[in-house]
Enzyme design. Structure first.
Site, PDB file in Angstrom:
ATOM      1  CE1 TYR A 135       8.830  68.895   5.317  1.00  0.00           C
ATOM      2  CE2 TYR A 135       9.212  67.703   3.255  1.00  0.00           C
ATOM      3  CZ  TYR A 135       9.464  68.983   4.236  1.00  0.00           C
ATOM      4  OH  TYR A 135      10.701  69.646   3.899  1.00  0.00           O
ATOM      5  CE  LYS A 186      10.443  79.594  17.348  1.00  0.00           C
ATOM      6  NZ  LYS A 186      11.444  80.108  18.059  1.00  0.00           N
ATOM      7  CG  ASP A 219      14.996  80.227  17.230  1.00  0.00           C
ATOM      8  OD1 ASP A 219      15.226  79.535  17.992  1.00  0.00           O
ATOM      9  OD2 ASP A 219      14.410  81.293  17.404  1.00  0.00           O
ATOM     10  CG  ASP A 243      14.251  70.534   3.878  1.00  0.00           C
ATOM     11  OD1 ASP A 243      14.922  69.667   3.215  1.00  0.00           O
ATOM     12  OD2 ASP A 243      13.408  71.368   3.378  1.00  0.00           O
ATOM     13  CG  ASP A 247      19.250  72.883   1.949  1.00  0.00           C
ATOM     14  OD1 ASP A 247      19.299  71.612   1.824  1.00  0.00           O
ATOM     15  OD2 ASP A 247      18.955  73.947   1.080  1.00  0.00           O
TER      16      ASP A 247
HETATM   17  C1  IPM Z   1      14.955  67.402   0.581  1.00  0.00           C
HETATM   18  C2  IPM Z   1      14.053  68.167  -0.198  1.00  0.00           C
HETATM   19  C3  IPM Z   1      12.602  67.727  -0.103  1.00  0.00           C
HETATM   20  C4  IPM Z   1      12.360  67.822   1.278  1.00  0.00           C
HETATM   21  C5  IPM Z   1      11.619  68.590  -0.950  1.00  0.00           C
HETATM   22  C6  IPM Z   1      12.153  68.371  -2.622  1.00  0.00           C
HETATM   23  C7  IPM Z   1      10.168  68.251  -1.044  1.00  0.00           C
HETATM   24  O1  IPM Z   1      14.222  69.231  -0.032  1.00  0.00           O
HETATM   25  O2  IPM Z   1      14.749  66.148   0.490  1.00  0.00           O
HETATM   26  O3  IPM Z   1      15.632  67.928   1.330  1.00  0.00           O
HETATM   27  O4  IPM Z   1      11.951  68.969   1.732  1.00  0.00           O
HETATM   28  O5  IPM Z   1      12.429  66.861   2.028  1.00  0.00           O
HETATM   29 MN    MN Z   2      15.966  69.858   1.394  1.00  0.00          MN
END
Ligand code: IPM
Ligand code: MN
Ligand code: NAD
Length: 349
Positions: A135, A186, A219, A243, A247
């Site tokens: 990032y 990884k 993974d 990240d 999710d």
């Molecule tokens: C998060 C989002 C951000 C990230 C994006 C929007 C850059 O996905 O906060 O999880 O990857 O950190």
């Molecule tokens: Mn995210």
């Protein structure tokens, strides 16, 4: 509680209104002073003025507020996400919020998507390194737009950066009486960065002999999170893997609409935001689930020294889910605003 509130784009605006509503209600009931200061930083503002963050903006945030609340960023009219890079990633980097604290907790059996598992089986925390990795924006193009184009994006880890997030994870585990910390990377493919993470993790772990330190490749971690989430208490990983894993973690909580996060640097101003994005197709429709944002407000309350109030907000959200007083993504039929009201009605503070 003087809070800089930056709703941002899309459903960020919708869910932030509900989080602020709940904070205001808690403050009113408990006699706390609550002063939200709304900042317009967003795609709209950028398209109108050309400005993402005003000059001195982060300095103002770090000096003049107790905490920051952000909604979400992302707008189809800004395809390169310049404003999100400067506002959201800008806040994480400029304010050096190196801990991205993402609890993965399922509040009700009806939200757990795994066959044979329930809410009690999903209760862990992901610590995502928040200031480094892929990032950092190091890289570039060569011969852009030609057949010989080259693109490079570097994944940068520093000893200091890795050590401080790993140490934070172990200290959290110790403080909360957790017994296990898993580091995920990884290192079988990304050997240089992986080697730094591996050595640093082992060295830091030595200072915490009472905590079991183990490793999973990212993974395999994703697979195990779905196979049996009970095995996890604390996970620490890099920026991008964190990240992605969160999710997936959000799905174990009932979806992205349920997931909360804090961007922290102990002793400095911290920033709180739901894990989800701006979901443009739902913006302004009343379909967005505000619970992730409201649970994020609970993290903020806890951080500012109000753990009882934080627990009450979480309990109110759990009651809403149990009773079906929620938006459609978590089994209800309420609008965003009505779901926020439902939380306020169930607040026992
Ligand atoms: C998060 C989002 C951000 C990230 C994006 C929007 C850059 O996905 O906060 O999880 O990857 O950190
Ligand atoms: Mn995210
Ligand atoms: P997203 O999180 O916005 O939405 C993905 C899907 O998850 C939605 O279509 C919806 O089905 C569901 N969802 C998410 N939040 C929900 C909520 N509160 N209630 C109900 N359902 C919800 O991810 P995306 O579609 O990949 O990205 C949309 C934009 O948001 C992009 O511009 C992306 O870069 C950005 N984004 C921003 C952040 C952030 O600001 N922190 C985080 C992730 C994505």
């Amino acid at each position: 509680m003087k809070i800089a509130v930056i709703p941002g784009d899309g459903i960020g605006v919708d869910v932030t209104a509900e989080a602020v509503k709940v904070l205001a209600r808690v403050a009113e009931r408990r006699g706390l002073k609550f002063e939200p200061v709304f900042l317009p930083w967003s795609a709209d503002h950028y398209l109108k003025t050309g400005e993402t963050v005003p000059p001195g903006g982060f300095d103002d945030l770090s000096r003049n507020y107790d905490a920051i609340f952000m909604g979400a960023f992302g707008d189809p009219r800004v395809p390169d996400m310049k404003h999100a890079a400067e506002i959201l990633l800008g806040a994480r980097f400029v304010l050096d919020l190196y801990v991205n604290y993402r609890p993965v907790r399922c509040l009700d059996d009806r939200l757990c998507p795994l066959k044979g598992f329930g809410a009690k089986d999903v209760d862990f925390v992901v610590f995502r390194e928040n200031t480094e990795g892929s990032y950092v924006g190091s890289g570039g193009h060569l011969k852009k737009g030609t057949a010989d184009e080259v693109a490079v994006q570097e994944d940068i880890s520093t000893r200091k950066g890795v050590e401080r997030i790993v140490r934070y994870a172990f200290e959290f585990a110790k403080k909360r009486g957790k017994k296990r910390v898993v580091m995920s990377d990884k290192s079988n493919a990304m050997r240089f960065v992986g080697d730094l993470w591996q050595r640093t993790f082992k060295e830091v772990a030595r200072a915490f002999p009472e905590i079991e330190a183990s490793h999973l490749y990212i993974d395999a971690l994703c697979m195990q999170m779905v196979k049996d989430p009970r095995q996890f208490e604390v996970i620490v990983t890099n920026n991008m893997f964190g990240d992605i894993a969160t999710d997936l973690g959000a799905s174990l909580q009932g979806g992205l609409g349920m997931a909360a996060s804090g961007n922290l640097h102990p002793g400095r101003v911290s920033m709180f935001e739901p894990v989800h994005g701006s979901a443009p197709k739902y913006a302004g429709t009343g379909k967005a689930n505000p619970f992730g944002a409201i649970l994020t407000a609970a993290l903020l309350l806890d951080h500012l020294g109000h753990p009882g109030e934080a627990a009450a907000v979480e309990a109110a959200v759990a009651a809403c889910v149990r009773e079906g007083a929620a938006t459609a993504d978590v089994g209800g039929s309420l609008t965003t605003a009505a779901a926020g009201d439902a939380v306020c009605q169930r607040l026992r503070v």
